[in-house]
Write an enzyme that holds these catalytic residues in place. Structure first.
Site, PDB file in Angstrom:
ATOM      1  N   SER A  93       0.032  -2.529  -4.931  1.00  0.00           N
ATOM      2  CA  SER A  93      -1.329  -2.967  -5.245  1.00  0.00           C
ATOM      3  C   SER A  93      -1.680  -2.409  -6.619  1.00  0.00           C
ATOM      4  O   SER A  93      -0.937  -1.592  -7.171  1.00  0.00           O
ATOM      5  CB  SER A  93      -2.326  -2.486  -4.187  1.00  0.00           C
ATOM      6  OG  SER A  93      -2.424  -1.069  -4.187  1.00  0.00           O
ATOM      7  N   LEU A 107      -7.088   1.027  -1.400  1.00  0.00           N
ATOM      8  CA  LEU A 107      -7.802   0.126  -2.293  1.00  0.00           C
ATOM      9  C   LEU A 107      -6.875  -0.654  -3.208  1.00  0.00           C
ATOM     10  O   LEU A 107      -5.818  -0.163  -3.610  1.00  0.00           O
ATOM     11  CB  LEU A 107      -8.812   0.906  -3.143  1.00  0.00           C
ATOM     12  CG  LEU A 107      -9.936   1.625  -2.391  1.00  0.00           C
ATOM     13  CD1 LEU A 107     -10.872   2.289  -3.384  1.00  0.00           C
ATOM     14  CD2 LEU A 107     -10.700   0.666  -1.491  1.00  0.00           C
ATOM     15  N   HIS A 118       3.371   1.198  -2.636  1.00  0.00           N
ATOM     16  CA  HIS A 118       3.048   1.895  -1.392  1.00  0.00           C
ATOM     17  C   HIS A 118       4.287   2.196  -0.563  1.00  0.00           C
ATOM     18  O   HIS A 118       4.404   3.282   0.033  1.00  0.00           O
ATOM     19  CB  HIS A 118       2.092   1.044  -0.537  1.00  0.00           C
ATOM     20  CG  HIS A 118       0.741   0.876  -1.130  1.00  0.00           C
ATOM     21  ND1 HIS A 118      -0.304   1.729  -0.862  1.00  0.00           N
ATOM     22  CD2 HIS A 118       0.261  -0.051  -1.989  1.00  0.00           C
ATOM     23  CE1 HIS A 118      -1.376   1.336  -1.528  1.00  0.00           C
ATOM     24  NE2 HIS A 118      -1.063   0.257  -2.215  1.00  0.00           N
ATOM     25  N   LEU A 120       8.689   1.127   0.079  1.00  0.00           N
ATOM     26  CA  LEU A 120       9.963   0.418  -0.023  1.00  0.00           C
ATOM     27  C   LEU A 120      10.736   0.756   1.238  1.00  0.00           C
ATOM     28  O   LEU A 120      10.912   1.938   1.559  1.00  0.00           O
ATOM     29  CB  LEU A 120      10.752   0.881  -1.252  1.00  0.00           C
ATOM     30  CG  LEU A 120      12.260   0.599  -1.276  1.00  0.00           C
ATOM     31  CD1 LEU A 120      12.552  -0.895  -1.286  1.00  0.00           C
ATOM     32  CD2 LEU A 120      12.917   1.266  -2.475  1.00  0.00           C
ATOM     33  N   TYR A 164      14.610   7.705  -6.701  1.00  0.00           N
ATOM     34  CA  TYR A 164      13.753   6.958  -7.614  1.00  0.00           C
ATOM     35  C   TYR A 164      14.066   7.261  -9.079  1.00  0.00           C
ATOM     36  O   TYR A 164      13.870   6.413  -9.956  1.00  0.00           O
ATOM     37  CB  TYR A 164      12.285   7.234  -7.298  1.00  0.00           C
ATOM     38  CG  TYR A 164      11.847   6.592  -6.005  1.00  0.00           C
ATOM     39  CD1 TYR A 164      11.789   5.208  -5.883  1.00  0.00           C
ATOM     40  CD2 TYR A 164      11.524   7.363  -4.881  1.00  0.00           C
ATOM     41  CE1 TYR A 164      11.412   4.602  -4.690  1.00  0.00           C
ATOM     42  CE2 TYR A 164      11.139   6.759  -3.684  1.00  0.00           C
ATOM     43  CZ  TYR A 164      11.092   5.381  -3.597  1.00  0.00           C
ATOM     44  OH  TYR A 164      10.731   4.779  -2.422  1.00  0.00           O
TER      45      TYR A 164
END
Length: 207
Positions: A93, A107, A118, A120, A164
């Protein structure tokens, strides 16, 4: 911070000259990447629940939150489907601050220039096949095509930081968000890619 059902489809009428196997390949692509929608929400949540509950005891997104983001910003999600079956996904988002706060968990800020990733997750039967890094790479390349996106951020537990980092994310520091006893590292990836720089260069060359 990954059971999935097959997508519904009508059984095709086959001509005698076309074998069922060949017709099925035309109906369901062997591998497909596309944005998710609310019809995918249950499959998404089942994968996520299996992947996270056993590790951390909770999910980054509950089912109503999955539906929430797939309604508000489906274009910031990506699902990997094999023959119609969801095998991995990302949900994001937009966010409008430098660092993540508790509000970022629920939000979507339409005017934001930061994509908050948010979750994976990969279905359990498809793990250890490199699908997570491949999906992340495709997702980051896709974000480069969105004109207002400048970076991607995420929060993860410390043991996931090397994963990551291999995708190009850099550590920003400790995240201010905690979930029960869990703490997180915040990481970011600059999304200003070649497409953005080319458009910017072309704009400045116009006299």
């Amino acid at each position: 911070m990954s059971l999935v059902g097959a997508l519904p489809f009508l059984k095709p009428c086959l001509s005698p000259s076309v074998s069922p196997g060949r017709q099925r390949r035309h109906t369901l692509p062997a591998s497909e990447f596309r944005p998710l929608n609310t019809q995918d929400a249950i499959s998404v949540f089942e994968i996520e629940r299996e992947a996270f509950i056993s590790v951390s005891g909770d999910c980054p997104l509950h089912l109503d939150e999955v539906r929430h983001f797939l309604t508000l910003c489906p274009e910031l999600s990506m699902g990997w489907f094999e023959e119609g079956r969801l095998v991995a996904f990302i949900i994001g988002s937009l966010w409008d601050q430098e660092r993540l706060t508790l509000d970022a968990l629920t939000l979507h800020k339409p005017k934001g220039t930061t994509v908050h990733i948010h979750v994976l997750a990969v279905h359990r039967t498809f793990r250890q096949q490199g699908k997570g890094p491949i999906l992340m790479w495709r997702y980051l390349q896709y974000l480069r095509c969105l004109p207002n996106v400048r970076r991607a951020v995420l929060m993860c537990e410390d043991f996931l930081v090397p994963f990551y980092q291999k995708s190009g994310f850099k550590v920003q520091g400790r995240c201010s968000i905690t979930v029960a006893s869990l703490t997180f590292t915040e990481m970011q990836y600059p999304v200003r890619g070649h497409a953005f720089m080319r458009r910017n260069s072309e704009a400045t060359d116009v006299k």
